[in-house]
Design a protein around this motif. Structure first.
Motif, mmCIF file in Angstrom:
data_model
loop_
_atom_site.group_PDB
_atom_site.id
_atom_site.type_symbol
_atom_site.label_atom_id
_atom_site.label_comp_id
_atom_site.label_asym_id
_atom_site.label_seq_id
_atom_site.Cartn_x
_atom_site.Cartn_y
_atom_site.Cartn_z
ATOM 1 N N ARG A 14 0.960 -1.098 0.041
ATOM 2 C CA ARG A 14 -0.123 -0.054 -0.101
ATOM 3 C C ARG A 14 0.851 1.261 0.031
ATOM 4 N N THR A 43 -6.646 -4.676 -6.159
ATOM 5 C CA THR A 43 -8.015 -3.994 -5.639
ATOM 6 C C THR A 43 -8.215 -3.900 -4.244
ATOM 7 N N LYS A 44 -7.777 -4.985 -3.647
ATOM 8 C CA LYS A 44 -8.177 -4.901 -1.954
ATOM 9 C C LYS A 44 -7.229 -4.135 -1.301
ATOM 10 N N GLN A 47 -8.659 -0.499 -2.247
ATOM 11 C CA GLN A 47 -9.929 -0.412 -1.326
ATOM 12 C C GLN A 47 -9.610 -0.121 0.111
ATOM 13 N N GLU A 50 -8.562 3.507 0.081
ATOM 14 C CA GLU A 50 -9.805 4.319 -0.045
ATOM 15 C C GLU A 50 -10.507 4.498 1.167
ATOM 16 N N ARG A 51 -10.781 3.224 2.019
ATOM 17 C CA ARG A 51 -11.399 3.602 3.274
ATOM 18 C C ARG A 51 -10.658 4.423 4.177
ATOM 19 N N ARG A 56 -8.855 7.842 -4.050
ATOM 20 C CA ARG A 56 -10.051 8.032 -4.730
ATOM 21 C C ARG A 56 -10.096 7.468 -5.867
ATOM 22 N N MET A 57 -11.256 6.908 -6.328
ATOM 23 C CA MET A 57 -11.357 6.004 -7.582
ATOM 24 C C MET A 57 -12.372 6.811 -8.489
ATOM 25 N N ARG A 64 -11.185 2.113 -14.117
ATOM 26 C CA ARG A 64 -11.073 2.601 -12.926
ATOM 27 C C ARG A 64 -9.834 3.235 -12.702
ATOM 28 N N TYR A 66 -7.447 5.291 -10.341
ATOM 29 C CA TYR A 66 -7.177 5.962 -8.774
ATOM 30 C C TYR A 66 -6.064 6.896 -8.842
#
Length: 252
Positions: A14, A43-44, A47, A50-51, A56-57, A64, A66
């Motif tokens: 990440r 993708t995980k 996400q 993002e959380r 942001r997507m 998609r 990012y």
């Protein structure tokens, strides 16, 4: 600062995604290829970021894309900036450690302060247990107990309490009391067995001048026992803080 942000950045992949998006917004496939991960794994990670409010997507058709949410990173930067300036106690700890590592058999320490109060007032602050409780303690301590009997042979004892409740006791007696000019006393920390860790003779001289009082303190330390090094090393740091307390108390 949201702990979720740190949790998101703690994962190496990440962190690498954040670095990639810092250079430019990217689609999932490009990020996966750069990390050499499968797209579902990537993708995980995205996400999770993002959380945490870090990315942001943007759905562009079937793509998609990012991008970074830089406001979150700016908030992190601002929060970290608060830690740039060192606390004065940190340098004291470093010096204290060095002093412990270089013990000496006998030491003499001298201190001087000028106080904005007459000699009689300063004398009272040195000889009243009630007043001594307000200043006779180094940083991060408070006076838990204090006995002052300012006469030759009178008892002098002090208990200092740390923030976690641990108490450190010192005991001694007055050797000479010449109001309002001079105090001579023994005061030294004692171990759990009640035995003094060393001998420490304190000589306090008060000299009046226009607008205030000069305080000269001389401490002579002898007769060290094994294990007394931390207590001896703390004398200059502790007494400087104690005397600074007195300056502030009498300057108000």
């Amino acid at each position: 600062m949201d702990p979720a942000l740190f949790a998101a950045l703690a994962e190496p992949n990440r962190m690498r995604i954040v670095e990639l998006l810092h250079a430019a917004p990217r689609p999932v496939g490009e990020i996966a290829a750069a990390l050499e991960l499968r797209q579902p794994q990537t993708t995980k990670h995205l996400q999770a970021l993002e959380r945490a409010g870090l990315v942001r997507m943007e759905p562009l058709g079937q793509r998609r894309i990012y991008a970074l949410r830089r406001e979150s990173l700016r908030a992190l930067r601002d929060w970290l900036t608060e830690f740039e300036e060192e606390h004065p106690s940190e340098s004291v700890l470093t010096q204290y450690r060095a002093a412990i590592d270089a013990p000496v058999a006998e030491s003499v320490y001298t201190f001087t302060r000028e106080l904005a109060a007459p000699v009689e007032t300063v004398w009272e602050w040195w000889t009243s247990a009630e007043l001594a409780r307000q200043w006779w303690h180094p940083a991060h301590f408070e006076v838990a107990d204090c006995v002052l009997e300012p006469a030759a042979g009178g008892v002098l004892s002090m208990a200092l309490r740390e923030g976690d409740g641990t108490e450190y006791r010192s005991a001694g007696c007055f050797l000479e009391v010449v109001p309002p000019q001079r105090l001579l006393f023994q005061l030294a920390p004692v171990g759990r067995d009640g035995v003094a860790l060393f001998a420490a003779e304190h000589r306090v001289e008060l000299t009046g001048f226009a607008g205030g009082t000069r305080v000269d303190l001389r401490i002579r330390v002898t007769d060290l026992v094994p294990g007394s090094e931390p207590a001896v090393a703390g004398i200059p740091f502790g007494w400087n803080q104690v005397l600074d307390n007195l300056v502030r108390a009498l300057g108000e």
